[in-house]
Write a protein that holds these residues in place. Structure first.
Motif, PDB file in Angstrom:
ATOM      1  N   HIS A 166     141.211 -23.083  20.679  1.00 29.13           N
ATOM      2  CA  HIS A 166     140.546 -21.842  20.291  1.00 29.13           C
ATOM      3  C   HIS A 166     139.322 -22.040  19.397  1.00 29.13           C
ATOM      4  N   GLY A 167     139.024 -23.267  19.018  1.00 30.33           N
ATOM      5  CA  GLY A 167     137.862 -23.525  18.170  1.00 30.33           C
ATOM      6  C   GLY A 167     138.194 -23.586  16.693  1.00 30.33           C
ATOM      7  N   THR A 168     139.140 -22.760  16.261  1.00 25.00           N
ATOM      8  CA  THR A 168     139.679 -22.821  14.896  1.00 25.00           C
ATOM      9  C   THR A 168     141.165 -22.497  14.960  1.00 25.00           C
ATOM     10  N   THR A 169     141.901 -22.988  13.970  1.00 28.25           N
ATOM     11  CA  THR A 169     143.315 -22.629  13.861  1.00 28.25           C
ATOM     12  C   THR A 169     143.459 -21.127  13.661  1.00 28.25           C
ATOM     13  N   LEU A 170     142.569 -20.552  12.858  1.00 30.06           N
ATOM     14  CA  LEU A 170     142.598 -19.105  12.626  1.00 30.06           C
ATOM     15  C   LEU A 170     142.518 -18.324  13.923  1.00 30.06           C
ATOM     16  N   SER A 171     141.588 -18.692  14.787  1.00 29.56           N
ATOM     17  CA  SER A 171     141.423 -17.969  16.049  1.00 29.56           C
ATOM     18  C   SER A 171     142.700 -18.015  16.877  1.00 29.56           C
ATOM     19  N   GLY A 172     143.340 -19.180  16.899  1.00 27.50           N
ATOM     20  CA  GLY A 172     144.596 -19.306  17.626  1.00 27.50           C
ATOM     21  C   GLY A 172     145.695 -18.453  17.030  1.00 27.50           C
ATOM     22  N   LEU A 173     145.779 -18.432  15.716  1.00 28.05           N
ATOM     23  CA  LEU A 173     146.807 -17.621  15.050  1.00 28.05           C
ATOM     24  C   LEU A 173     146.567 -16.133  15.264  1.00 28.05           C
ATOM     25  N   MET A 174     145.308 -15.735  15.270  1.00 26.08           N
ATOM     26  CA  MET A 174     145.002 -14.328  15.544  1.00 26.08           C
ATOM     27  C   MET A 174     145.359 -13.963  16.977  1.00 26.08           C
ATOM     28  N   HIS A 175     145.041 -14.858  17.897  1.00 23.55           N
ATOM     29  CA  HIS A 175     145.294 -14.593  19.316  1.00 23.55           C
ATOM     30  C   HIS A 175     146.789 -14.524  19.620  1.00 23.55           C
ATOM     31  N   HIS A 176     147.535 -15.467  19.090  1.00 22.27           N
ATOM     32  CA  HIS A 176     148.947 -15.577  19.455  1.00 22.27           C
ATOM     33  C   HIS A 176     149.881 -14.793  18.531  1.00 22.27           C
ATOM     34  N   HIS A 177     149.456 -14.557  17.285  1.00 21.42           N
ATOM     35  CA  HIS A 177     150.381 -13.967  16.317  1.00 21.42           C
ATOM     36  C   HIS A 177     149.808 -12.750  15.588  1.00 21.42           C
ATOM     37  N   GLY A 178     148.562 -12.400  15.860  1.00 20.16           N
ATOM     38  CA  GLY A 178     147.976 -11.199  15.281  1.00 20.16           C
ATOM     39  C   GLY A 178     147.873 -11.205  13.770  1.00 20.16           C
ATOM     40  N   ILE A 179     147.599 -12.357  13.175  1.00 21.04           N
ATOM     41  CA  ILE A 179     147.552 -12.428  11.716  1.00 21.04           C
ATOM     42  C   ILE A 179     146.307 -11.734  11.175  1.00 21.04           C
ATOM     43  N   GLU A 180     146.326 -11.412   9.891  1.00 17.44           N
ATOM     44  CA  GLU A 180     145.188 -10.817   9.187  1.00 17.44           C
ATOM     45  C   GLU A 180     144.285 -11.961   8.713  1.00 17.44           C
ATOM     46  N   PRO A 181     143.049 -12.040   9.181  1.00 15.99           N
ATOM     47  CA  PRO A 181     142.219 -13.225   8.926  1.00 15.99           C
ATOM     48  C   PRO A 181     141.851 -13.458   7.471  1.00 15.99           C
ATOM     49  N   ARG A 182     141.570 -12.407   6.716  1.00 14.37           N
ATOM     50  CA  ARG A 182     141.128 -12.607   5.334  1.00 14.37           C
ATOM     51  C   ARG A 182     142.241 -13.202   4.473  1.00 14.37           C
ATOM     52  N   GLU A 183     143.439 -12.770   4.699  1.00  8.76           N
ATOM     53  CA  GLU A 183     144.580 -13.315   3.952  1.00  8.76           C
ATOM     54  C   GLU A 183     144.730 -14.811   4.233  1.00  8.76           C
ATOM     55  N   PHE A 184     144.623 -15.174   5.515  1.00  7.29           N
ATOM     56  CA  PHE A 184     144.721 -16.575   5.902  1.00  7.29           C
ATOM     57  C   PHE A 184     143.600 -17.394   5.267  1.00  7.29           C
ATOM     58  N   LEU A 185     142.364 -16.929   5.374  1.00  8.73           N
ATOM     59  CA  LEU A 185     141.220 -17.674   4.851  1.00  8.73           C
ATOM     60  C   LEU A 185     141.302 -17.838   3.338  1.00  8.73           C
ATOM     61  N   ASP A 186     141.709 -16.797   2.644  1.00 10.18           N
ATOM     62  CA  ASP A 186     141.857 -16.895   1.188  1.00 10.18           C
ATOM     63  C   ASP A 186     142.904 -17.952   0.827  1.00 10.18           C
ATOM     64  N   TYR A 187     143.977 -18.006   1.595  1.00  7.91           N
ATOM     65  CA  TYR A 187     145.055 -18.947   1.283  1.00  7.91           C
ATOM     66  C   TYR A 187     144.638 -20.395   1.548  1.00  7.91           C
ATOM     67  N   VAL A 188     144.098 -20.662   2.724  1.00  4.25           N
ATOM     68  CA  VAL A 188     143.831 -22.059   3.089  1.00  4.25           C
ATOM     69  C   VAL A 188     142.620 -22.630   2.365  1.00  4.25           C
ATOM     70  N   HIS A 189     141.721 -21.774   1.882  1.00  7.19           N
ATOM     71  CA  HIS A 189     140.522 -22.256   1.185  1.00  7.19           C
ATOM     72  C   HIS A 189     140.713 -22.331  -0.329  1.00  7.19           C
ATOM     73  N   ASP A 190     141.897 -22.052  -0.788  1.00 10.28           N
ATOM     74  CA  ASP A 190     142.183 -22.149  -2.221  1.00 10.28           C
ATOM     75  C   ASP A 190     142.491 -23.603  -2.566  1.00 10.28           C
ATOM     76  N   ILE A 191     141.442 -24.426  -2.585  1.00  8.13           N
ATOM     77  CA  ILE A 191     141.583 -25.866  -2.801  1.00  8.13           C
ATOM     78  C   ILE A 191     140.597 -26.334  -3.865  1.00  8.13           C
ATOM     79  N   SER A 192     140.854 -27.517  -4.390  1.00 11.82           N
ATOM     80  CA  SER A 192     139.945 -28.139  -5.355  1.00 11.82           C
ATOM     81  C   SER A 192     138.717 -28.689  -4.640  1.00 11.82           C
ATOM     82  N   MET A 193     137.556 -28.633  -5.301  1.00 12.34           N
ATOM     83  CA  MET A 193     136.312 -29.181  -4.769  1.00 12.34           C
ATOM     84  C   MET A 193     135.962 -30.533  -5.401  1.00 12.34           C
ATOM     85  N   GLU A 194     136.907 -31.140  -6.107  1.00 13.40           N
ATOM     86  CA  GLU A 194     136.610 -32.352  -6.857  1.00 13.40           C
ATOM     87  C   GLU A 194     136.209 -33.524  -5.974  1.00 13.40           C
ATOM     88  N   ARG A 195     136.551 -33.490  -4.693  1.00 14.49           N
ATOM     89  CA  ARG A 195     136.192 -34.592  -3.796  1.00 14.49           C
ATOM     90  C   ARG A 195     134.705 -34.598  -3.441  1.00 14.49           C
TER      91      ARG A 195
END
Length: 223
Positions: free
Chosen positions: A60-89
């Motif tokens: 699907h090009g992104t995991t998000l797109s696949g999850l939306m297609h197959h499971h109807g998830i809310e995209p903003r909630e997903f993006l906020d969760y997975v992008h909550d990471i440290s930038m120290e690298r």
């Protein structure tokens, strides 16, 4: 400026693994968060979650797109969760930043991520304010690259003439629709996961393993 890029007045950059080296492996942190999200959503173990994550990414090009297609998830909630990471690298590349600032014309970001996350990455890289705008997954109506619709939307909404634009991207397959509408394409082949998937010289004008020497060469400079 070198003759084969002298026509370019709009410079479009992907974000992750393009404006910073793939070896920074920021996606490893995002992968962990995606795995956690999928485990909670599907009630599966980590191994199954990773299989689902990677399958959706490839199909699907992104995991998000696949999850939306197959499971109807809310995209903003997903993006906020997975992008909550440290930038120290991430680290500032002063030479790269200087070359980007010297590019004549417009400078844009086109990413399958979201603008909030992209802003954090750019700030960490010392590139906050270096780009006119961020065309993100929300602007693409959650249809990710390489679907042609996002490229058409970028050009239409932001008055970009694709025949006078250059697009830098670490995922070779994402260059195909850019080339199809007349953009000059540069593949940043620096070891991204599946970066060479479906690559073909017909839609890749230039190839480099690092932006800094490539941009230096535009102006006839040494990196």
């Amino acid at each position: 400026m070198r003759a084969d890029l002298a026509h370019v007045d709009t410079w479009i950059f992907d974000l992750d693994n393009t404006l910073y080296p793939a070896k920074a492996d920021l996606f490893a942190l995002i992968d962990v968060k995606m795995g956690e999200y999928i485990q909670g959503l599907l009630g599966c173990d980590p191994a199954e979650a990773r299989i689902v994550q990677k399958r959706y990414f490839m199909e699907h090009g992104t995991t998000l797109s696949g999850l939306m297609h197959h499971h109807g998830i809310e995209p903003r909630e997903f993006l906020d969760y997975v992008h909550d990471i440290s930038m120290e690298r991430l680290a500032v590349d002063t030479a790269l930043n200087a070359h980007i600032a010297a590019l004549p014309g417009r400078r844009l970001i086109f990413t399958n991520g979201d603008a909030t996350y992209a802003g954090r990455v750019l700030d960490r890289l010392g590139l906050a304010g270096a780009f006119e705008l961020i065309h993100d997954i929300h602007a693409c109506r959650y249809v990710p690259k390489p679907d042609p619709s996002g490229y058409a939307e970028l050009c239409s909404v932001h008055a970009v003439d694709p025949t006078r634009a250059a697009f830098f991207e670490d995922m070779a397959r994402n260059l195909k629709p850019a080339k199809a509408i007349g953009m000059t394409t540069i593949w940043v082949n620096n070891g991204s996961e599946a970066g060479n998937h479906d690559h073909h010289p017909d839609f890749i004008d230039f190839e480099t393993d690092h932006l800094t020497p490539f941009l230096a060469d535009i102006f006839g400079e040494r990196p």
